[in-house]
Design a protein around this motif. Sequence first.
Motif, short mmCIF file in Angstrom:
data_model
loop_
_atom_site.label_atom_id
_atom_site.label_comp_id
_atom_site.label_asym_id
_atom_site.label_seq_id
_atom_site.Cartn_x
_atom_site.Cartn_y
_atom_site.Cartn_z
N SER A 8 0.81 -1.13 -0.03
CA SER A 8 -0.08 -0.01 -0.17
C SER A 8 0.77 1.22 0.09
O SER A 8 1.62 1.40 0.76
N GLU A 9 0.59 2.13 -0.84
CA GLU A 9 1.27 3.22 -0.78
C GLU A 9 0.92 4.38 0.21
O GLU A 9 1.81 5.10 0.57
N ALA A 10 -0.37 4.37 0.41
CA ALA A 10 -1.12 5.19 1.29
C ALA A 10 -2.29 4.22 2.10
O ALA A 10 -2.87 3.41 1.10
N LEU A 11 -2.32 4.52 3.19
CA LEU A 11 -3.36 4.15 3.98
C LEU A 11 -3.94 5.00 4.88
O LEU A 11 -3.36 5.64 5.79
N ASN A 12 -5.45 4.73 5.00
CA ASN A 12 -6.13 5.94 5.74
C ASN A 12 -7.09 5.27 6.61
O ASN A 12 -7.86 4.31 6.33
N ILE A 13 -6.87 5.29 7.83
CA ILE A 13 -7.98 4.77 8.89
C ILE A 13 -8.27 5.64 9.94
O ILE A 13 -7.80 6.72 10.38
N GLN A 14 -9.47 5.37 10.79
CA GLN A 14 -9.89 5.89 11.74
C GLN A 14 -8.91 5.86 12.90
O GLN A 14 -8.63 4.68 13.45
N GLU A 15 -8.98 7.08 13.65
CA GLU A 15 -8.33 6.93 15.01
C GLU A 15 -9.05 5.76 16.05
O GLU A 15 -10.31 5.68 16.01
N GLY A 16 -8.21 5.18 16.62
CA GLY A 16 -8.74 3.81 17.58
C GLY A 16 -8.65 2.75 16.85
O GLY A 16 -8.61 1.55 17.42
N LYS A 17 -8.59 2.80 15.65
CA LYS A 17 -8.64 1.49 14.75
C LYS A 17 -6.84 0.84 14.83
O LYS A 17 -6.19 1.48 15.12
N THR A 18 -6.96 -0.66 14.29
CA THR A 18 -5.60 -1.00 14.01
C THR A 18 -5.18 -0.92 12.89
O THR A 18 -5.93 -1.21 11.79
N ALA A 19 -4.11 -0.27 12.48
CA ALA A 19 -3.44 0.02 11.28
C ALA A 19 -2.55 -1.39 10.97
O ALA A 19 -1.68 -1.69 11.82
N THR A 20 -2.68 -1.80 9.77
CA THR A 20 -1.84 -3.04 9.34
C THR A 20 -1.08 -2.78 8.04
O THR A 20 -1.77 -2.52 7.16
#
Lengths: 113, 112
Positions: A8-20
């Motif tokens: 992934s060149e970029a990943l956007n996630i919501q605060e509190g979630k787990t980023a992988t």
Amino acid sequence: SQKIEQNSEALNIQEGKTATLTCNYTNYSPAYLQWYRQDPGRGPVFLLLIRENEKEKRKERLKVTFDTTLKQSLFHITASQPADSATYLCALDMDSSASKIIFGSGTRLSIRP
Amino acid sequence: SQTIHQWPATLVQPVGSPLSLECTVEGTSNPNLYWYRQAAGRGLQLLFYSVGIGQISSEVPQNLSASRPQDRQFILSSKKLLLSDSGFYLCAWRRTGDNEQFFGPGTRLTVL
């Protein structure tokens, strides 16, 4: 030659979630694999190292796994925060002497409040 | 404690001009030294690495060269810069036999 791919060149996630984040490599298995964080305009900073005989390594909210069969490492940030927004790079050694280290192209992670 | 310095922090040079970027490490001896280049929005490209004084390994054939005149000094040079040499240049060091790399603050080079 050895290649590293961060899917992934970029990943956007919501605060509190787990980023992988994912790091894949080709050819021979490295003795170890490292993860670095890079903020804009700065040099990378070392986060974690995992060796080929280790399946998992943890440090606070960070977790790294290493699957030599799949030739893949996963980097997890649990309970993500906006301050975790940065580019994350994986790196591995290119030869047995470990003098030469190559880096993936990085994944730019953005955590939205 | 160990520190790594790079200068200059930013540099704007015309095409065809020479280049000299310097990197020094303090607080350690016989480090492995590295030069990387990072194009905008891209990953790190290993340019040169050195395991000792006068020992330079080149990774990418190009118009750049590196030298290590002293144990803790690493210099990146070019006789004639190209537009494609623009980028963020990072110096790094690592203890021999160790794994973690420590990076300098970088030099932002713009070739016009």
